[in-house]
Write an enzyme that holds these catalytic residues in place. Structure first.
Site, short mmCIF file in Angstrom:
data_model
loop_
_atom_site.label_atom_id
_atom_site.label_comp_id
_atom_site.label_asym_id
_atom_site.label_seq_id
_atom_site.Cartn_x
_atom_site.Cartn_y
_atom_site.Cartn_z
CB VAL A 146 -14.57 -7.19 -27.73
CG1 VAL A 146 -13.44 -7.85 -27.54
CG2 VAL A 146 -14.52 -5.54 -27.85
CB ILE A 173 -1.21 -2.57 -23.37
CG1 ILE A 173 -0.58 -1.00 -23.03
CG2 ILE A 173 -1.73 -2.84 -22.05
CD1 ILE A 173 -1.49 -0.04 -22.78
N GLY A 227 -7.66 -7.81 -27.57
CA GLY A 227 -6.74 -6.97 -27.98
C GLY A 227 -5.33 -7.36 -27.60
CB ILE A 254 1.52 2.59 -22.68
CG1 ILE A 254 0.90 2.86 -21.39
CG2 ILE A 254 2.38 1.24 -22.81
CD1 ILE A 254 1.96 2.78 -20.29
CE1 TYR A 272 -9.25 5.15 -24.52
CE2 TYR A 272 -8.66 6.62 -23.08
CZ TYR A 272 -8.44 5.46 -23.64
OH TYR A 272 -7.60 4.65 -23.34
CB SER A 296 -7.55 4.92 -19.52
OG SER A 296 -6.87 6.09 -19.75
CE LYS A 327 -10.04 2.62 -22.12
NZ LYS A 327 -10.00 1.01 -22.12
CG ASN A 369 -5.62 -4.85 -23.09
OD1 ASN A 369 -5.26 -3.77 -22.74
ND2 ASN A 369 -5.30 -5.02 -24.53
P1 NDP Z 1 -3.59 -0.59 -29.41
O1 NDP Z 1 -4.16 0.14 -30.67
O2 NDP Z 1 -2.08 -0.76 -29.59
O3 NDP Z 1 -4.08 -1.93 -29.46
C1 NDP Z 1 -5.50 -2.02 -29.37
C2 NDP Z 1 -5.93 -3.46 -29.13
O4 NDP Z 1 -7.30 -3.52 -29.37
C3 NDP Z 1 -5.53 -4.10 -30.60
O5 NDP Z 1 -5.21 -5.66 -30.32
C4 NDP Z 1 -6.90 -4.43 -31.35
O6 NDP Z 1 -6.94 -5.49 -32.27
C5 NDP Z 1 -7.79 -4.46 -30.48
N1 NDP Z 1 -9.09 -3.97 -30.62
C6 NDP Z 1 -9.64 -2.70 -31.20
N2 NDP Z 1 -10.76 -2.75 -31.16
C7 NDP Z 1 -11.46 -3.99 -31.22
C8 NDP Z 1 -12.69 -4.89 -31.18
N3 NDP Z 1 -13.81 -4.25 -31.69
N4 NDP Z 1 -12.59 -5.97 -30.94
C9 NDP Z 1 -11.49 -6.72 -30.42
N5 NDP Z 1 -10.40 -6.18 -30.52
C10 NDP Z 1 -10.17 -4.73 -30.72
O7 NDP Z 1 -3.76 0.05 -27.98
P2 NDP Z 1 -3.22 -0.27 -26.52
O8 NDP Z 1 -2.47 -1.46 -26.66
O9 NDP Z 1 -2.40 1.13 -26.15
O10 NDP Z 1 -4.46 -0.09 -25.79
C11 NDP Z 1 -4.92 -1.30 -25.03
C12 NDP Z 1 -5.64 -1.01 -23.89
O11 NDP Z 1 -5.21 -0.07 -23.20
C13 NDP Z 1 -6.96 -0.19 -24.39
O12 NDP Z 1 -8.17 -0.43 -23.77
C14 NDP Z 1 -6.69 1.41 -24.46
O13 NDP Z 1 -7.80 2.07 -24.27
C15 NDP Z 1 -5.86 1.31 -22.89
N6 NDP Z 1 -4.93 2.35 -22.41
C16 NDP Z 1 -3.76 2.59 -23.52
C17 NDP Z 1 -2.89 3.65 -23.00
C18 NDP Z 1 -1.99 3.99 -23.90
O14 NDP Z 1 -1.04 4.83 -23.72
N7 NDP Z 1 -1.18 3.17 -24.90
C19 NDP Z 1 -3.24 4.56 -22.00
C20 NDP Z 1 -4.29 4.37 -21.25
C21 NDP Z 1 -5.20 3.15 -21.45
P3 NDP Z 1 -7.69 -5.42 -33.66
O15 NDP Z 1 -7.70 -4.17 -34.26
O16 NDP Z 1 -6.78 -6.45 -34.56
O17 NDP Z 1 -9.03 -6.02 -33.36
#
Ligand code: NDP
Length: 253
Positions: free
Chosen positions: A66, A20, A15, A191, A158, A145, A162, A92
């Site tokens: 993943v 993040i 991710g 975030i 979700y 989270s 977590k 992540n």
């Molecule tokens: P985003 O939605 O901005 O990014 C999610 C990322 O995960 C993308 O890079 C996406 O890329 C990737 N992703 C999603 N599904 C898959 C998959 N099946 N295989 C590989 N990659 C995948 O979310 P955030 O940056 O906010 O979240 C990052 C982490 O932080 C997550 O685990 C989220 O639960 C956690 N989090 C976020 C919070 C927030 O407030 N934003 C709060 C608490 C936790 P692509 O779609 O190209 O595969």
């Protein structure tokens, strides 16, 4: 600062193409690490890699779902073929949706569990196996989270996912310490990423989130640069099984 120097260090960030994960990848790149970005969207992966290269990192893009064991096996193979080793894995990648518990379908439950739990299991296991083969330790960092501690009624799957990876990290930490592999958790608060766009845009939800956050602001991807470097580097060499809150104080208020 030698303690935080990641020259010659190889990291995977799942991710890592936005949000993040990209914040973590930027921090790692600035500290000197090579970074493999594992996500599904190839054009976003390439854009992230171009940005990391501008920071001086030898970065690569690896297409990977993943939750798919074949993808993860191919991704670890491609990463080690390219860099010759792996020193840190940032598990992540994550997904969510707002679905009331009584309306939750098994399909939706499994969709989130496949990424947030099975994806963390598969990627951290692949990393651990590689690190054990290298016999030089390593660092695994799982993004959980606030939902690992507090129930989010809008997203029960979700929340459960977590909580599961927080406990998985603790079990991994106990097992992998014998190989010099540390396993820690980063738990973000609210975030500004695509995942939270709905909350940011919703006045009442936004106000509630900020009222509950002592630092009275949203976190940003940049807030994850330092924590990622700290947990990958020798600066955290006696830390394992711990949860680092990066939440503006939400969890302690
Ligand atoms: P985003 O939605 O901005 O990014 C999610 C990322 O995960 C993308 O890079 C996406 O890329 C990737 N992703 C999603 N599904 C898959 C998959 N099946 N295989 C590989 N990659 C995948 O979310 P955030 O940056 O906010 O979240 C990052 C982490 O932080 C997550 O685990 C989220 O639960 C956690 N989090 C976020 C919070 C927030 O407030 N934003 C709060 C608490 C936790 P692509 O779609 O190209 O595969």
């Amino acid at each position: 600062m030698e303690l935080f120097d990641l020259t010659g260090h190889v990291s995977v960030v799942t991710g890592g193409n936005r949000g993040i994960g990209l914040g973590m990848a930027r921090g790692l790149a600035k500290a000197g690490a090579s970074v493999a970005v594992w996500s599904r969207d190839a054009s976003r992966n390439d854009a992230a890699v171009a940005e990391l290269a501008e920071l001086g990192s030898d970065a690569i893009s690896v297409g990977c779902d993943v939750g798919d064991p074949d993808d993860v096996a191919a991704a670890i193979g491609a990463t080690v073929d390219h860099f010759g080793r792996l020193d840190s894995m940032f598990a992540n990648a994550g997904t969510t949706a707002a679905v009331a518990f009584e309306e939750m379908t098994l399909e939706e439950w499994n969709r989130v569990m496949d990424v947030n739990v099975t994806g963390v299991f598969l990627t951290t296991q692949a990393a651990a196996r590689q690190m054990i083969r290298q016999e030089s330790g390593g660092s695994i960092v799982i993004t959980a989270s606030l939902a690992a501690t507090f129930g989010i009624p809008q997203s029960p799957h979700y929340t459960a996912s977590k909580g599961a990876v927080l406990q998985l990290a603790r079990a991994e930490a106990g097992r992998l310490a014998r190989y010099g592999i540390r396993v820690n958790v980063i738990s973000p608060g609210w975030i500004t990423t695509e995942m939270t766009e709905d909350v940011q845009a919703h006045d009442k939800a936004n106000q509630l989130a900020m009222a509950r956050t002592p630092m009275r602001r949203w976190g940003t991807p940049e807030d994850f640069e330092g924590p990622a470097v700290f947990l990958a580097s020798p600066a955290s060499q006696f830390m394992t099984g711990s949860q680092m809150m990066v939440d503006g104080g939400f969890g302690s208020a």
